[in-house]
Design a protein around this motif. Structure first.
Motif, PDB file in Angstrom:
ATOM      1  N   TRP B  22      58.403   2.572  70.198  1.00 16.04           N
ATOM      2  CA  TRP B  22      58.261   1.950  71.565  1.00 16.04           C
ATOM      3  C   TRP B  22      57.071   0.980  71.351  1.00 16.04           C
ATOM      4  CZ3 TRP B  22      54.366   2.508  75.166  1.00 16.04           C
ATOM      5  CH2 TRP B  22      54.511   1.988  76.558  1.00 16.04           C
ATOM      6  N   TRP B  34      59.131  -7.888  66.510  1.00 19.90           N
ATOM      7  CA  TRP B  34      59.055  -6.568  65.993  1.00 19.90           C
ATOM      8  C   TRP B  34      59.133  -7.008  64.559  1.00 19.90           C
ATOM      9  CZ3 TRP B  34      58.157  -1.805  67.297  1.00 19.90           C
ATOM     10  CH2 TRP B  34      58.259  -1.324  68.345  1.00 19.90           C
ATOM     11  N   TYR B  49      62.305 -11.580  70.733  1.00 20.55           N
ATOM     12  CA  TYR B  49      62.871 -11.743  72.191  1.00 20.55           C
ATOM     13  C   TYR B  49      62.151 -12.627  72.874  1.00 20.55           C
ATOM     14  CZ  TYR B  49      65.441  -7.471  71.580  1.00 20.55           C
ATOM     15  OH  TYR B  49      66.293  -6.148  71.405  1.00 20.55           O
ATOM     16  N   GLU B  52      64.324 -10.832  77.927  1.00 23.17           N
ATOM     17  CA  GLU B  52      65.205  -9.664  77.405  1.00 23.17           C
ATOM     18  C   GLU B  52      66.309 -10.354  76.278  1.00 23.17           C
ATOM     19  OE1 GLU B  52      65.112 -10.798  80.357  1.00 23.17           O
ATOM     20  OE2 GLU B  52      67.243 -11.420  81.233  1.00 23.17           O
ATOM     21  N   ALA B  67      67.649  -2.726  68.422  1.00 19.52           N
ATOM     22  CA  ALA B  67      66.528  -2.920  69.161  1.00 19.52           C
ATOM     23  C   ALA B  67      67.156  -3.408  70.832  1.00 19.52           C
ATOM     24  CB  ALA B  67      65.702  -4.026  68.699  1.00 19.52           C
ATOM     25  N   GLU B  68      66.156  -3.115  71.548  1.00 20.43           N
ATOM     26  CA  GLU B  68      66.586  -3.619  73.059  1.00 20.43           C
ATOM     27  C   GLU B  68      65.329  -3.938  73.768  1.00 20.43           C
ATOM     28  OE1 GLU B  68      68.930  -0.558  74.842  1.00 20.43           O
ATOM     29  OE2 GLU B  68      66.965   0.901  74.899  1.00 20.43           O
ATOM     30  N   ARG B  69      65.282  -4.721  74.833  1.00 20.76           N
ATOM     31  CA  ARG B  69      64.252  -5.008  75.776  1.00 20.76           C
ATOM     32  C   ARG B  69      64.603  -5.092  76.984  1.00 20.76           C
ATOM     33  NH1 ARG B  69      60.002 -10.267  75.810  1.00 20.76           N
ATOM     34  NH2 ARG B  69      58.456  -9.295  76.969  1.00 20.76           N
ATOM     35  N   ASP B  74      59.147  -3.734  78.153  1.00 22.71           N
ATOM     36  CA  ASP B  74      59.054  -2.933  77.071  1.00 22.71           C
ATOM     37  C   ASP B  74      60.111  -2.960  76.082  1.00 22.71           C
ATOM     38  OD1 ASP B  74      57.702  -0.233  78.893  1.00 22.71           O
ATOM     39  OD2 ASP B  74      57.228  -2.158  78.562  1.00 22.71           O
ATOM     40  N   SER B  75      59.858  -2.627  74.915  1.00 21.25           N
ATOM     41  CA  SER B  75      61.020  -2.810  73.954  1.00 21.25           C
ATOM     42  C   SER B  75      61.010  -1.463  72.963  1.00 21.25           C
ATOM     43  CB  SER B  75      60.867  -4.018  73.057  1.00 21.25           C
ATOM     44  OG  SER B  75      61.835  -4.028  71.812  1.00 21.25           O
ATOM     45  N   THR B  76      62.238  -1.208  72.621  1.00 21.17           N
ATOM     46  CA  THR B  76      62.482  -0.188  71.597  1.00 21.17           C
ATOM     47  C   THR B  76      63.052  -0.618  70.506  1.00 21.17           C
ATOM     48  OG1 THR B  76      62.624   1.526  73.403  1.00 21.17           O
ATOM     49  CG2 THR B  76      63.449   2.289  71.220  1.00 21.17           C
ATOM     50  N   CYS B  92      54.556  -4.405  66.378  1.00 21.29           N
ATOM     51  CA  CYS B  92      55.156  -5.103  67.440  1.00 21.29           C
ATOM     52  C   CYS B  92      54.002  -6.182  67.965  1.00 21.29           C
ATOM     53  CB  CYS B  92      55.280  -4.137  68.865  1.00 21.29           C
ATOM     54  SG  CYS B  92      55.998  -4.979  70.270  1.00 21.29           S
TER      55      CYS B  92
END
Lengths: 111, 111
Positions: B22, B34, B49, B52, B67-69, B74-76, B92
Motif C-alpha cells: 500500500w 511503483w 499513474y 487514477e 495495481a490500482e489507484r 492511495d494505491s495498491t 512508491c
C-alpha cells in the motif's frame, strides 16, 4: 531510449577527503538530471537536481554536481566527506516523466 | 508535511502466496509511481499513474502483478502468485514539478 552509467560500483574514501562519483547518461532528447542517496533500509532521498539554468548545482549535505552537456555527464562531488555520508548514491535521468536510474555507487568512508 | 507512506515495511511470504503493498502519496501529487529495486541495482519502473489512470504499465508483469489507484490518491500493488524472483524492495514515489519523492519501501522476501 535513455540510459545512465555509473562506472564505479564502490568508492572507498578517507574521512575529510574529497570525493567524486561519476555519472554519464545518454538520451535523444533534453533531460533533467538527479542524484539520490539511499541509506540502509531506507527509501531514496533527493540530493540535488538539474532542471535548467546554471550547470553547477548545489544540494543537501554539502554535495554539488556539474552538468556537462558536451560530455553527457553529471558527476557528483563533495570537498570533504564524513562518516555519515556512507550510503548508496544513484544518478538518474528524466524525460517525459520517465525516470531512469543507474546501478548505484556505494560510498564507504574510512575513518 | 508528511512524505510518501508505504506499508508494510517488511513482508515474508512463501512462494505461490499473494501479497499486497500500500502507498499513500504526498498530498496534492497527482502522479504516482511503483518501482522494483533488486539487490545491488537501481529502481526500475513498474507502473505510473496520472490521477487514477495508469499511463505507463509497459514494465508491469501483468500475468501476476496488478495495481490500482482508487480516487486518484492511495494505491495498491498486488502480486499473485508470488515467485522466488519477486524478492526485492518495492518503492512508491509521487511527483510534483518533475521531482519524484520516494517512500521507505517494502522489502519482500519470498521463501
Amino acid at each position: 531510449a535513455q540510459s545512465v552509467t555509473q562506472l564505479d560500483s564502490q568508492v572507498p574514501v578517507f574521512e575529510e577527503a574529497p570525493v567524486e562519483l561519476r555519472c554519464n547518461y545518454s538520451s535523444s532528447v533534453s533531460v533533467y538530471l538527479f542524484w539520490y542517496v539511499q541509506y540502509p533500509n531506507q527509501g531514496l532521498q533527493l540530493l540535488l537536481k538539474y532542471l535548467s539554468g546554471s550547470t553547477l548545482v548545489k544540494g543537501i549535505n554539502g554535495f554539488e554536481a556539474e552538468f556537462n552537456k558536451s560530455q553527457t555527464s553529471f558527476h557528483l562531488r563533495k570537498p570533504s566527506v564524513h562518516i555519515s555520508d556512507t550510503a548508496e548514491y544513484f544518478c538518474a535521468v528524466s524525460s517525459n516523466e520517465k525516470l531512469t536510474f543507474g546501478t548505484g555507487t556505494r560510498l564507504t568512508i574510512i575513518p | 508535511e508528511a512524505g510518501v507512506v508505504q506499508s508494510p515495511r517488511y513482508k515474508i511470504i512463501e512462494k505461490k502466496q499473494p501479497v499486497a503493498f500500500w502507498c499513500n502519496p504526498i498530498s496534492g501529487h497527482n502522479t504516482l509511481y511503483w518501482y522494483r529495486q533488486n539487490l545491488g541495482q537501481g529502481p526500475e519502473l513498474l507502473i505510473r499513474y496520472e490521477n487514477e489512470e495508469a499511463v505507463d504499465d509497459s514494465q508491469l508483469p501483468k500475468d501476476r502483478f496488478s495495481a490500482e489507484r482508487l480516487k486518484g490518491v492511495d494505491s495498491t500493488l498486488k502480486i499473485q502468485p508470488a515467485e522466488l524472483g519477486d524478492s526485492a524492495v518495492y518503492l512508491c514515489a509521487s511527483s510534483l514539478n518533475y521531482i519524484q519523492y520516494f517512500g521507505a519501501g517494502t522489502r519482500l522476501s519470498v521463501l
